[in-house]
Design a protein around this motif. Structure first.
Motif, short mmCIF file in Angstrom:
data_model
loop_
_atom_site.label_atom_id
_atom_site.label_comp_id
_atom_site.label_asym_id
_atom_site.label_seq_id
_atom_site.Cartn_x
_atom_site.Cartn_y
_atom_site.Cartn_z
N PRO A 184 -29.51 -34.43 10.22
CA PRO A 184 -28.95 -33.52 11.22
C PRO A 184 -29.60 -33.71 12.60
CG PRO A 184 -29.53 -32.36 9.20
CD PRO A 184 -30.11 -33.72 9.09
N LEU B 24 -25.24 -30.51 15.63
CA LEU B 24 -25.21 -29.07 15.87
C LEU B 24 -25.55 -28.81 17.33
CD1 LEU B 24 -26.84 -29.60 12.88
CD2 LEU B 24 -26.23 -27.18 12.74
N THR C 199 -30.93 -24.60 9.93
CA THR C 199 -30.33 -25.84 9.43
C THR C 199 -31.15 -26.40 8.28
OG1 THR C 199 -29.44 -26.34 11.63
CG2 THR C 199 -29.59 -28.17 10.07
#
Length: 460
Positions: free
Chosen positions: A205, A231, A285
């Motif tokens: 991520p 994100l 996350t």
């Protein structure tokens, strides 16, 4: 502050190695030396999961916020950041303070013994090892010795070829990008963003703080290329907040949070609200079930020396704020004005807080390194009762003539004092005489010297 004996000895040993922070040089960035150091120390960087943070501004604050949240959630976490202000342990420790002395001692012994046994011909390209490479390796060894659950790493310069980029991090974080270190990272936002994007790892991520469009495109393209979940903070988190009584009141809302996050930050400035949002998003996350209470507690406890740090000296406020790019200076001045309005309005300051009577106007002490955009920064300062310019300590290279020319062209009246210790003393005395707050900004080296002076003079 009592310094750790092992760290004092280590710093003396490190002094013989090329220190880019003190003496910038081009073409000294590569990763094969770090890979070699990791290999001969049995890959300490793989002994803990990590968060890797890069960016032009806010990366230090964001890093300490992430580490503080992890600590509040019960994870034993390390924090690697730079520069340090007073104590070397500020670089390698936890969000709450230093690691145990025995950790530093064991890691220092391992590092020095290993490095001193290296046959120079075995080094990649037979290039000498640099100071920052050794310090980064030391951090890996410390964190392995401490048996950490997590570690948060702030890059030093850039990202792609930064010594920290041997990490196989579980998540990458990119804070706002601006033109900085153009001699080393490139002369456009796109080039600099490309260097920062170098920390992004395939399939992991990526959390991206609000960016200029040019940087955003580069980061999005890199994430897509490496098939990384992306994100964007400003799309996922609604941010509200303001300064009240010397704290930043914060409210964050997101579909990823079970409820709104509300807390108070010790780190001041509107930009810290977004750093907090970035840190909260990183935490959620990594750990979707992380209690919101842990995020609130972690954010409220996060502190960082030299980042809008407010101290008192003989009853007078001294604000220490390392800011050495035009954007960071502009944000710092905005925060300083908010701070004066919030703190001093009841004691005689007018609504337009920097348009006060001359004897109550805030004072400025400023210095910066030779490679900074001082002409742009000089234009941003206004409304100060006194401006004193000096050198950024005794080790960092500066350009006194360029500094004075920039402030002259900006139309400022100022005093230049080449002896930074004399400049510090005079700035403190003048501000105290006028009962006015003193802003110390520019180089972190100057901030460190002022804090050292205050510590010695006041034993605060």
């Amino acid at each position: 502050m009592n310094q750790h004996p092992s760290l004092i000895a280590l710093q003396k040993w490190l002094d013989s190695y090329l220190n880019f922070e003190k003496l910038p040089k081009k073409d000294i960035f590569w990763l094969d030396t770090m890979e070699y150091l990791c290999q001969i120390t049995n890959h300490p960087q793989k002994s803990f999961p990590s968060v890797h943070v890069a960016g032009s501004k806010g990366k230090g604050s964001t890093s300490v916020m992430i580490a503080s949240i992890l600590e509040a959630a019960g994870y034993k976490s390390g924090l690697y950041s730079s520069p340090h202000i007073l104590d070397f342990s500020e670089r390698i420790g936890s969000a709450q303070g230093p690691l145990p002395e025995q950790v530093y001692e064991a890691a220092a012994q391992e590092l020095m013994t290993t490095v001193e046994s290296i046959v120079p011909e075995n080094l990649p390209g037979q290039r000498p090892i640099t100071w920052f490479e050794l310090v980064t390796t030391f951090a890996f060894l410390c964190f392995r010795q401490a048996h950490l659950d997590w570690a948060v790493f702030e890059t030093g310069l850039g990202g792609r070829l930064d010594a920290t980029n041997v990490l196989e991090s579980q998540i990458s974080v990119i804070t706002p990008i601006e033109l900085e270190h153009t001699e080393f990272l490139g002369d456009t936002i796109e080039k600099i963003a490309g260097e920062k994007a170098g920390i992004i790892k395939a399939g992991t991520p990526v959390v991206i703080a609000p960016q200029k469009e040019a940087a955003q495109k580069v980061l999005e393209a890199k994430a897509k290329e490496l098939r990384c979940p992306l994100l964007k903070v400003e799309e996922l988190v609604q941010v509200q907040g303001k300064m009240v009584a010397g704290k930043m009141e914060l409210r964050l809302e997101s579909k990823l949070f079970a409820r709104p996050i509300t807390t108070k930050l010790s780190l001041l400035g509107d930009y810290q609200l977004w750093n907090a949002a970035t840190a909260a998003l990183v935490a959620k996350t990594l750990f979707p079930q992380l209690p919101e209470e842990a995020i609130e507690k972690g954010l409220s406890q996060a502190k960082l020396p030299g980042r809008f740090e407010v101290l008192q000296w003989q009853g007078n406020a001294v604000v220490l704020e390392g800011a050495h790019t035009p954007t960071s200076v502009a944000l710092s001045l905005q925060t300083f004005r908010q701070y004066i309005k919030d703190t001093y309005l009841s004691t005689g300051y007018k609504e337009k807080c920097l348009d006060c009577a001359p004897t109550r106007k805030p004072h400025l002490l400023f210095a910066c390194a030779a490679d900074k955009d001082v002409h742009t920064m000089a234009k941003l300062f206004s409304g100060f009762g006194s401006m004193i310019l000096t050198r950024p300590g005794g080790e960092k290279q500066s350009n006194p003539q360029l500094l004075q020319d920039a402030f002259t062209e900006a139309g400022h009246e100022f005093t230049y004092i080449s002896d930074f210790k004399e400049a510090i003393q005079k700035a403190l005395e003048q501000a105290k005489k006028d009962a006015a707050p003193l802003l110390v900004t520019g180089s972190f080296y100057l901030v460190a010297e002022v804090k050292k002076f205050l510590q010695e003079a006041s034993n605060f």
